[in-house]
Design an enzyme around this catalytic site. Structure first.
Site, PDB file in Angstrom:
ATOM      1  N   GLN A  47      -7.763  -0.232   3.786  1.00 57.52           N
ATOM      2  CA  GLN A  47      -8.555  -0.846   4.865  1.00 57.52           C
ATOM      3  C   GLN A  47      -9.909  -1.366   4.399  1.00 57.52           C
ATOM      4  O   GLN A  47     -10.595  -2.059   5.158  1.00 57.52           O
ATOM      5  CB  GLN A  47      -8.749   0.153   6.019  1.00 57.52           C
ATOM      6  CG  GLN A  47      -7.474   0.457   6.793  1.00 57.52           C
ATOM      7  CD  GLN A  47      -6.960  -0.731   7.615  1.00 57.52           C
ATOM      8  OE1 GLN A  47      -7.700  -1.642   7.966  1.00 57.52           O
ATOM      9  NE2 GLN A  47      -5.671  -0.721   7.915  1.00 57.52           N
ATOM     10  N   CYS A 101       1.472   1.753  12.635  1.00 56.47           N
ATOM     11  CA  CYS A 101       2.576   2.516  12.080  1.00 56.47           C
ATOM     12  C   CYS A 101       3.013   3.607  13.045  1.00 56.47           C
ATOM     13  O   CYS A 101       4.066   4.169  12.916  1.00 56.47           O
ATOM     14  CB  CYS A 101       2.161   3.150  10.756  1.00 56.47           C
ATOM     15  SG  CYS A 101       1.462   1.952   9.662  1.00 56.47           S
ATOM     16  N   GLY A 147       0.814  -1.215   0.000  1.00 54.06           N
ATOM     17  CA  GLY A 147       0.000   0.000   0.000  1.00 54.06           C
ATOM     18  C   GLY A 147       0.849   1.267   0.000  1.00 54.06           C
ATOM     19  O   GLY A 147       0.525   2.245  -0.676  1.00 54.06           O
ATOM     20  N   SER A 165      -3.747  -3.320  -0.556  1.00 53.85           N
ATOM     21  CA  SER A 165      -2.570  -4.012  -0.025  1.00 53.85           C
ATOM     22  C   SER A 165      -2.944  -5.445   0.349  1.00 53.85           C
ATOM     23  O   SER A 165      -4.011  -5.679   0.932  1.00 53.85           O
ATOM     24  CB  SER A 165      -2.070  -3.252   1.205  1.00 53.85           C
ATOM     25  OG  SER A 165      -1.051  -3.965   1.844  1.00 53.85           O
ATOM     26  N   ALA A 166      -2.030  -6.414   0.046  1.00 54.73           N
ATOM     27  CA  ALA A 166      -2.362  -7.832   0.236  1.00 54.73           C
ATOM     28  C   ALA A 166      -2.398  -8.263   1.702  1.00 54.73           C
ATOM     29  O   ALA A 166      -3.245  -9.069   2.092  1.00 54.73           O
ATOM     30  CB  ALA A 166      -1.346  -8.693  -0.513  1.00 54.73           C
ATOM     31  N   HIS A 167      -1.485  -7.714   2.517  1.00 60.66           N
ATOM     32  CA  HIS A 167      -1.372  -8.296   3.861  1.00 60.66           C
ATOM     33  C   HIS A 167      -2.515  -7.890   4.795  1.00 60.66           C
ATOM     34  O   HIS A 167      -2.632  -8.403   5.900  1.00 60.66           O
ATOM     35  CB  HIS A 167       0.004  -7.987   4.485  1.00 60.66           C
ATOM     36  CG  HIS A 167       0.210  -6.574   4.929  1.00 60.66           C
ATOM     37  ND1 HIS A 167       0.068  -6.173   6.225  1.00 60.66           N
ATOM     38  CD2 HIS A 167       0.570  -5.460   4.240  1.00 60.66           C
ATOM     39  CE1 HIS A 167       0.345  -4.887   6.334  1.00 60.66           C
ATOM     40  NE2 HIS A 167       0.650  -4.422   5.139  1.00 60.66           N
ATOM     41  N   THR A 188      11.676  -6.632 -11.226  1.00 57.82           N
ATOM     42  CA  THR A 188      11.174  -8.003 -11.403  1.00 57.82           C
ATOM     43  C   THR A 188      10.034  -8.259 -10.420  1.00 57.82           C
ATOM     44  O   THR A 188      10.155  -7.969  -9.230  1.00 57.82           O
ATOM     45  CB  THR A 188      12.321  -9.015 -11.181  1.00 57.82           C
ATOM     46  OG1 THR A 188      13.357  -8.683 -12.101  1.00 57.82           O
ATOM     47  CG2 THR A 188      11.850 -10.441 -11.404  1.00 57.82           C
ATOM     48  N   ASN A 201      -7.827   3.900   9.081  1.00 57.17           N
ATOM     49  CA  ASN A 201      -7.232   2.739   9.739  1.00 57.17           C
ATOM     50  C   ASN A 201      -7.246   2.808  11.255  1.00 57.17           C
ATOM     51  O   ASN A 201      -7.065   1.798  11.919  1.00 57.17           O
ATOM     52  CB  ASN A 201      -5.785   2.543   9.247  1.00 57.17           C
ATOM     53  CG  ASN A 201      -4.984   3.818   9.304  1.00 57.17           C
ATOM     54  OD1 ASN A 201      -5.341   4.818   8.686  1.00 57.17           O
ATOM     55  ND2 ASN A 201      -3.904   3.817  10.052  1.00 57.17           N
TER      56      ASN A 201
HETATM   57  C1  PLP Z   1      -5.037   3.175   5.271  1.00 54.42           C
HETATM   58  C2  PLP Z   1      -3.682   2.600   5.013  1.00 54.42           C
HETATM   59  N1  PLP Z   1      -3.005   3.012   3.930  1.00 54.42           N
HETATM   60  C3  PLP Z   1      -1.794   2.518   3.630  1.00 54.42           C
HETATM   61  C4  PLP Z   1      -1.194   1.570   4.431  1.00 54.42           C
HETATM   62  C5  PLP Z   1       0.170   1.052   4.055  1.00 54.42           C
HETATM   63  O1  PLP Z   1       0.059  -0.238   3.482  1.00 54.42           O
HETATM   64  P1  PLP Z   1       1.310  -1.240   3.475  1.00 54.42           P
HETATM   65  O2  PLP Z   1       1.491  -1.715   4.885  1.00 54.42           O
HETATM   66  O3  PLP Z   1       0.897  -2.345   2.547  1.00 54.42           O
HETATM   67  O4  PLP Z   1       2.482  -0.496   2.966  1.00 54.42           O
HETATM   68  C6  PLP Z   1      -1.858   1.122   5.584  1.00 54.42           C
HETATM   69  C7  PLP Z   1      -1.216   0.154   6.509  1.00 54.42           C
HETATM   70  O5  PLP Z   1      -1.495   0.145   7.695  1.00 54.42           O
HETATM   71  C8  PLP Z   1      -3.152   1.635   5.864  1.00 54.42           C
HETATM   72  O6  PLP Z   1      -3.849   1.232   6.931  1.00 54.42           O
END
Ligand code: PLP
Length: 385
Positions: free
Chosen positions: A181, A328, A71, A201-203, A239, A151
Site C-alpha cells: 500500500q 479481499c 503482492g 504490487s503493480a496493480h 517464464t 490496507n
Molecule cells: C497490504 C497488502 N498486501 C498484499 C496485498 C496482495 O497484493 P496482490 O493483490 O498484488 O496479490 C494487498 C492487496 O490488497 C495489500 O493491500
C-alpha cells in the site's frame, strides 16, 4: 451517471501509457526472455529496464528485485522462503494481528508446519506495540513480518524503530515489510528500516494486474517456492510475464516522479472529502488513525445504525465505488480482523466503509462523493429509523 471510483486500495485504474506499453509488448515483443535469439533478447531487455525502474523506488540495486505475479506471491516467497531456509536456526516467527490475509495465511500455514508464531497486538491507531515486540523476540526468532501501511485503515508503522528493536534483540532474524500500500505512494527506506525483504504490487500503482516483486537485500538467503527453469536468479522459476513486468516498471517510474507532490495531492483529496462530509453532517466516526496521520490515500469511516453492505450498494447506485473493509474480505461475511484488532465497537464494525483515493480523482469529484454519502446515509437512516 458519472462514476466516482474511490476503491484505489483494492486496485487502481492503469495509466494510459501502461496500457499502451503492455499492449504493444503483447503483440510485438512476445519472445521468451530466456531465448537466445533477438526476440528473446528484446524481452530480456524490457525486463532489465523494469528491474532498474522498480529498484530505484526502493533506493536499491536492480539485482535485489525478484519479480513475482503480485503482492500475494511476494509475501508467500518472503515468509515461507525465510522460514524454511532458516529452520535449522530456530522456529519462532513474529507478525502483527492487522496484516493482509496474504501474510496472515502464510503464518497460519507455517503454524501447521510446526513453527511457533507470535501475533503482535496494535493500539487503537493500528500501531504495533513496541514493548511487546521487544519482549517477544528471542534467539530462536528467524523472521518478523510487519506491514508498512495498513490496507484497511491506513495506519503507518514506525518501521525504523521496529527494525532497530528487531536487529538489537536478534541480528540474525530477517525483517520483512509488506509495502504493497505504500510503494509508489510514500518514500520507501528499506536500508534505514534495516529491512531484509520488502513486497510491492503493480496493480496498486496504476500498473497491470499480474506483476509484483520482492526486494531482497543482497546476501539474504531464501528457499525458493517454485522450482523449474531457474528464472529470477533461481528464486522464482517460471517464464516471466514480460508485458506486466514492463508495465510495472513504467508505473513505478511515473508514480515515483514527483512523489512528494503526488502524496500531497492525495492528502488534499482526502482532506477535501473529509471536510465536505463533516460539513454535510452525517453522523460518522473515523476508524483508526486521525486522517492527518494516516496514509495519504485511505480513510475508514463508520456510519453507526447502517449496514456497510447496504450503504456500499446504495452508493454504487449513485456511481460511487467504495469497499466494505478490505476488498479481499468484502465477499466474506466475517467482520474485519483489522477493525476488531483496534477494538472497534460492534455497531461501527458493521457499518465501516473504506474510501481510497488516487491521482485520477479530483477535488470536485471527492466533494461530490462526500455529498452523495451524506444524502445516502440520511435517506437510509430515515428509512430504517
Ligand atoms: C497490504 C497488502 N498486501 C498484499 C496485498 C496482495 O497484493 P496482490 O493483490 O498484488 O496479490 C494487498 C492487496 O490488497 C495489500 O493491500
Amino acid at each position: 451517471m458519472t462514476e466516482i471510483y474511490l476503491d484505489n486500495s483494492a486496485t487502481t485504474k492503469p495509466y494510459q501509457a501502461v496500457i499502451d506499453l503492455t499492449g504493444r509488448i503483447q503483440s510485438e515483443s512476445f519472445g521468451n526472455p530466456s531465448s537466445m535469439h533477438g526476440k528473446g533478447i528484446e524481452a530480456e531487455k524490457l525486463i532489465a529496464t523494469a528491474r532498474r525502474k522498480v529498484a530505484a523506488v526502493f533506493e536499491g540495486h536492480e539485482k535485489e528485485i525478484y519479480f513475482t505475479s503480485g503482492g500475494t506471491e511476494a509475501n508467500n516467497l518472503a515468509i515461507k522462503g525465510a522460514a524454511y531456509r532458516s529452520r535449522r536456526r530456530g522456529n519462532h516467527l513474529v507478525t502483527s494481528t492487522i496484516e493482509h490475509p496474504s501474510v496472515l495465511s502464510c503464518f497460519q500455514f507455517l503454524e501447521q508446519e510446526g513453527f511457533t508464531v507470535s501475533y503482535l497486538e496494535v493500539d487503537r491507531q493500528g500501531l504495533v506495540r513496541q514493548e511487546q515486540l521487544e519482549d517477544i523476540i528471542g534467539s530462536e526468532t528467524v523472521l518478523v513480518s510487519i506491514m508498512h501501511v495498513n490496507n484497511e485503515i491506513g495506519s503507518i508503522q514506525h518501521l525504523e524503530e521496529l527494525g532497530r528493536i528487531i536487529k538489537n534483540k536478534c541480528p540474525e532474524a530477517l525483517y520483512h515489510v509488506d509495502a504493497v500500500q505504500s510503494f509508489g505512494r510514500l518514500p520507501l527506506k528499506p536500508v534505514a528500516w534495516k529491512a531484509d525483504m520488502v513486497t510491492a504490487s503493480a496493480h496498486k500503482i496504476h500498473g497491470p494486474r499480474g506483476a509484483g516483486c520482492l526486494w531482497v537485500k543482497k546476501g539474504t538467503l531464501l528457499q525458493p517456492l517454485l522450482h523449474g527453469g531457474g528464472q529470477e536468479y533461481g528464486l522464482r522459476s517460471g517464464t516471466e510475464n514480460t508485458a506486466a513486468i514492463a508495465g510495472f516498471g513504467l508505473a513505478a517510474e511515473i508514480c515515483s516522479t514527483g512523489l512528494t507532490e503526488k502524496a500531497a495531492e492525495l492528502v488534499d483529496l482526502k482532506q477535501a472529502f473529509y471536510r465536505k462530509l463533516l460539513e454535510a453532517g452525517p453522523s460518522f466516526a473515523v476508524n483508526g488513525p486521525n486522517p492527518r496521520e494516516s496514509a495519504p490515500h485511505i480513510i475508514n469511516l463508520s456510519f453507526p445504525g447502517l449496514k456497510a453492505e447496504m450503504l456500499l450498494h446504495a452508493l454504487e447506485e449513485k456511481g460511487v465505488y467504495v469497499s466494505a473493509g478490505s476488498a479481499c474480505h468484502s465477499k466474506h461475511p466475517d467482520p474485519s480482523h483489522v477493525l476488531e484488532a483496534i477494538a472497534t465497537n460492534k455497531e461501527s464494525l458493521d457499518s465501516a466503509l473504506r474510501f481510497s483515493f488516487s491521482g485520477f480523482n479530483t477535488v470536485e469529484e471527492v466533494e461530490t462523493a462526500a455529498g452523495i454519502t451524506a444524502e445516502v446515509t440520511a435517506e437510509l437512516r430515515k428509512y430504517f429509523s
